[in-house]
Design an enzyme around this catalytic site. Structure first.
Site, PDB file in Angstrom:
ATOM      1  N   TYR A 101     -15.846   5.218   9.351  1.00 53.59           N
ATOM      2  CA  TYR A 101     -14.401   5.042   9.380  1.00 53.59           C
ATOM      3  C   TYR A 101     -13.808   5.576  10.684  1.00 53.59           C
ATOM      4  O   TYR A 101     -13.016   4.893  11.354  1.00 53.59           O
ATOM      5  CB  TYR A 101     -13.783   5.750   8.176  1.00 53.59           C
ATOM      6  CG  TYR A 101     -12.281   5.689   8.102  1.00 53.59           C
ATOM      7  CD1 TYR A 101     -11.628   4.527   7.713  1.00 53.59           C
ATOM      8  CD2 TYR A 101     -11.506   6.810   8.409  1.00 53.59           C
ATOM      9  CE1 TYR A 101     -10.239   4.479   7.641  1.00 53.59           C
ATOM     10  CE2 TYR A 101     -10.122   6.771   8.329  1.00 53.59           C
ATOM     11  CZ  TYR A 101      -9.499   5.597   7.943  1.00 53.59           C
ATOM     12  OH  TYR A 101      -8.122   5.554   7.874  1.00 53.59           O
TER      13      TYR A 101
ATOM     14  N   ASP B  83      -6.795  10.971  11.710  1.00 50.74           N
ATOM     15  CA  ASP B  83      -7.341  12.226  12.219  1.00 50.74           C
ATOM     16  C   ASP B  83      -8.864  12.265  12.111  1.00 50.74           C
ATOM     17  O   ASP B  83      -9.504  13.141  12.682  1.00 50.74           O
ATOM     18  CB  ASP B  83      -6.708  13.432  11.520  1.00 50.74           C
ATOM     19  CG  ASP B  83      -6.990  13.497  10.024  1.00 50.74           C
ATOM     20  OD1 ASP B  83      -7.649  12.596   9.478  1.00 50.74           O
ATOM     21  OD2 ASP B  83      -6.525  14.468   9.382  1.00 50.74           O
TER      22      ASP B  83
ATOM     23  N   GLY C 279       0.805  -1.210   0.000  1.00 46.75           N
ATOM     24  CA  GLY C 279       0.000   0.000   0.000  1.00 46.75           C
ATOM     25  C   GLY C 279       0.839   1.262   0.000  1.00 46.75           C
ATOM     26  O   GLY C 279       2.076   1.222  -0.035  1.00 46.75           O
TER      27      GLY C 279
ATOM     28  N   ALA D 210      -5.318  -0.992   5.758  1.00 42.56           N
ATOM     29  CA  ALA D 210      -6.586  -0.387   6.185  1.00 42.56           C
ATOM     30  C   ALA D 210      -7.514  -0.270   4.986  1.00 42.56           C
ATOM     31  O   ALA D 210      -7.088  -0.353   3.828  1.00 42.56           O
ATOM     32  CB  ALA D 210      -6.361   0.988   6.789  1.00 42.56           C
TER      33      ALA D 210
ATOM     34  N   LYS E 248     -11.992   3.430  13.673  1.00 46.49           N
ATOM     35  CA  LYS E 248     -10.609   3.721  14.040  1.00 46.49           C
ATOM     36  C   LYS E 248     -10.482   4.027  15.535  1.00 46.49           C
ATOM     37  O   LYS E 248      -9.535   3.581  16.199  1.00 46.49           O
ATOM     38  CB  LYS E 248     -10.075   4.894  13.208  1.00 46.49           C
ATOM     39  CG  LYS E 248      -9.710   4.531  11.785  1.00 46.49           C
ATOM     40  CD  LYS E 248      -8.508   3.603  11.742  1.00 46.49           C
ATOM     41  CE  LYS E 248      -7.985   3.374  10.348  1.00 46.49           C
ATOM     42  NZ  LYS E 248      -6.795   2.492  10.327  1.00 46.49           N
TER      43      LYS E 248
ATOM     44  N   ASP F 243      -3.843 -13.661   6.314  1.00 42.37           N
ATOM     45  CA  ASP F 243      -5.197 -13.147   6.145  1.00 42.37           C
ATOM     46  C   ASP F 243      -5.567 -12.357   7.393  1.00 42.37           C
ATOM     47  O   ASP F 243      -5.749 -12.929   8.477  1.00 42.37           O
ATOM     48  CB  ASP F 243      -6.170 -14.318   5.938  1.00 42.37           C
ATOM     49  CG  ASP F 243      -7.593 -13.848   5.685  1.00 42.37           C
ATOM     50  OD1 ASP F 243      -7.855 -12.625   5.765  1.00 42.37           O
ATOM     51  OD2 ASP F 243      -8.460 -14.703   5.418  1.00 42.37           O
TER      52      ASP F 243
ATOM     53  N   TRP G 292      -4.069  13.572   6.687  1.00 39.94           N
ATOM     54  CA  TRP G 292      -4.137  13.320   5.247  1.00 39.94           C
ATOM     55  C   TRP G 292      -2.719  13.381   4.686  1.00 39.94           C
ATOM     56  O   TRP G 292      -2.065  14.421   4.742  1.00 39.94           O
ATOM     57  CB  TRP G 292      -5.030  14.369   4.612  1.00 39.94           C
ATOM     58  CG  TRP G 292      -5.345  14.143   3.168  1.00 39.94           C
ATOM     59  CD1 TRP G 292      -5.169  13.008   2.428  1.00 39.94           C
ATOM     60  CD2 TRP G 292      -5.925  15.111   2.283  1.00 39.94           C
ATOM     61  NE1 TRP G 292      -5.596  13.192   1.143  1.00 39.94           N
ATOM     62  CE2 TRP G 292      -6.069  14.468   1.023  1.00 39.94           C
ATOM     63  CE3 TRP G 292      -6.342  16.434   2.426  1.00 39.94           C
ATOM     64  CZ2 TRP G 292      -6.606  15.130  -0.075  1.00 39.94           C
ATOM     65  CZ3 TRP G 292      -6.878  17.082   1.329  1.00 39.94           C
ATOM     66  CH2 TRP G 292      -7.014  16.434   0.090  1.00 39.94           C
TER      67      TRP G 292
ATOM     68  N   VAL H 191       1.348   3.780   2.369  1.00 44.23           N
ATOM     69  CA  VAL H 191       2.213   3.996   3.522  1.00 44.23           C
ATOM     70  C   VAL H 191       3.122   2.795   3.747  1.00 44.23           C
ATOM     71  O   VAL H 191       4.329   2.939   3.947  1.00 44.23           O
ATOM     72  CB  VAL H 191       1.391   4.291   4.786  1.00 44.23           C
ATOM     73  CG1 VAL H 191       2.298   4.396   6.010  1.00 44.23           C
ATOM     74  CG2 VAL H 191       0.592   5.576   4.617  1.00 44.23           C
TER      75      VAL H 191
END
Length: 280
Positions: A126, A102, A11, A60, A130, A36, A151, A13
């Site tokens: 979301y 955030d 991904g 995520a 989180k 998994d 972001w 990050v």
């Protein structure tokens, strides 16, 4: 050499973390066939077999709109997976670092940069998942570190998944001839991912708890967009104000992280550093 497991290593990050930490750790970057994240038993077996010293959970389901439309999938990926990792890490004594968001601050009525102790009532699926993931992770594994990331963006890098974030949207608006509408009543940090990945070894040594981990930003989103567009040499009409601005504050206070000599700076300084890094 210590072993370090990265989930979501393909991904945005996770891929950059794997590149930044290569050679410093023996990296474990399993794909879905090997690990998994929806199988708690499989997670525990993988960690018992691999015995990593560190686990970085970067995987995520981060599209807030998709999570809103698919809450059960969001719960499985964004809540139950990190909880299962925390249980497994506690079982083998691995240090766990989990990426939060955030978005847990979305819905606050407080003004100014928000500390980790601010009362929270997220308004979207979301953000709620989180926030609950943070609570469950720390309950199962008190030494875990939960990073509330803002972001993030990076310029395109060959071989890595890319997400150009706000700078990319600005370029798209300029090329398409349609201004990007930004909210003058919204406050949030916009972070170059490199500012975090270059300090990640220090992150791995943090005491357990929740940390704001994004660039600070005293500008509203419209001002931020205008400043970035000017730095890129884009026309003044690249951005405009949204027609129906509504207050939203996701701006984070990073004093807790700075106390451990992890300085992520502010949004515009980080943007300048990003451009310098790529010779722009």
């Amino acid at each position: 050499m210590e072993k370090l497991l990265i989930t979501g290593a393909t991904g945005f990050v996770g891929g950059r973390l794997a590149r930044a930490l290569a050679g410093r750790y023996e990296l474990l970057t399993p794909g879905r066939a090997e690990l998994d994240l929806l199988d708690a038993g499989g997670i525990a077996r993988y960690l018992r077999a691999g015995r990593p010293a560190f686990v970085v959970h970067a995987a995520a389901l981060a599209d807030t709109g998709y999570c809103e439309a698919h809450p059960q999938e969001s719960e499985a990926v964004n809540l139950r997976a990190p909880e299962a990792l925390a249980v497994a890490c506690a079982g083998v004594g691995a240090k766990l670092v989990v990426f939060s968001s955030d978005q847990v601050y979305n819905g606050t009525e407080l003004a100014g940069p928000l500390p980790e102790t601010a009362p929270l009532a997220p308004v979207n699926v979301y953000g709620r998942h989180k926030l609950e993931a943070e609570r469950r992770v720390l309950a199962a594994c008190p030494g875990a570190v939960c990073l509330r990331a803002s972001w993030m963006y990076d310029l395109p890098v060959q071989g890595l998944k890319n997400s150009t974030g706000l700078p990319g949207r600005l370029y798209g608006a300029a090329l398409g001839g349609r201004p990007l509408a930004l909210n003058p009543l919204e406050w949030r940090g916009v972070s170059w991912v490199g500012g975090l990945t270059e300090r990640f070894e220090a992150v791995l040594q943090l005491p357990g708890g929740v940390y704001n981990a994004g660039a600070e930003n005293a500008l509203n989103s419209l001002e931020t967009g205008r400043a970035m567009a000017a730095r890129l040499g884009l026309p003044e009409n690249t951005v405009c104000a949204v027609r129906d601005p509504r207050p939203r504050n996701l701006a984070m206070d990073t004093a807790k992280l700075r106390a451990f000599d992890i300085e992520l700076g502010n949004t515009l300084d980080g943007f300048a550093r990003c451009l310098r890094e790529y010779g722009l």
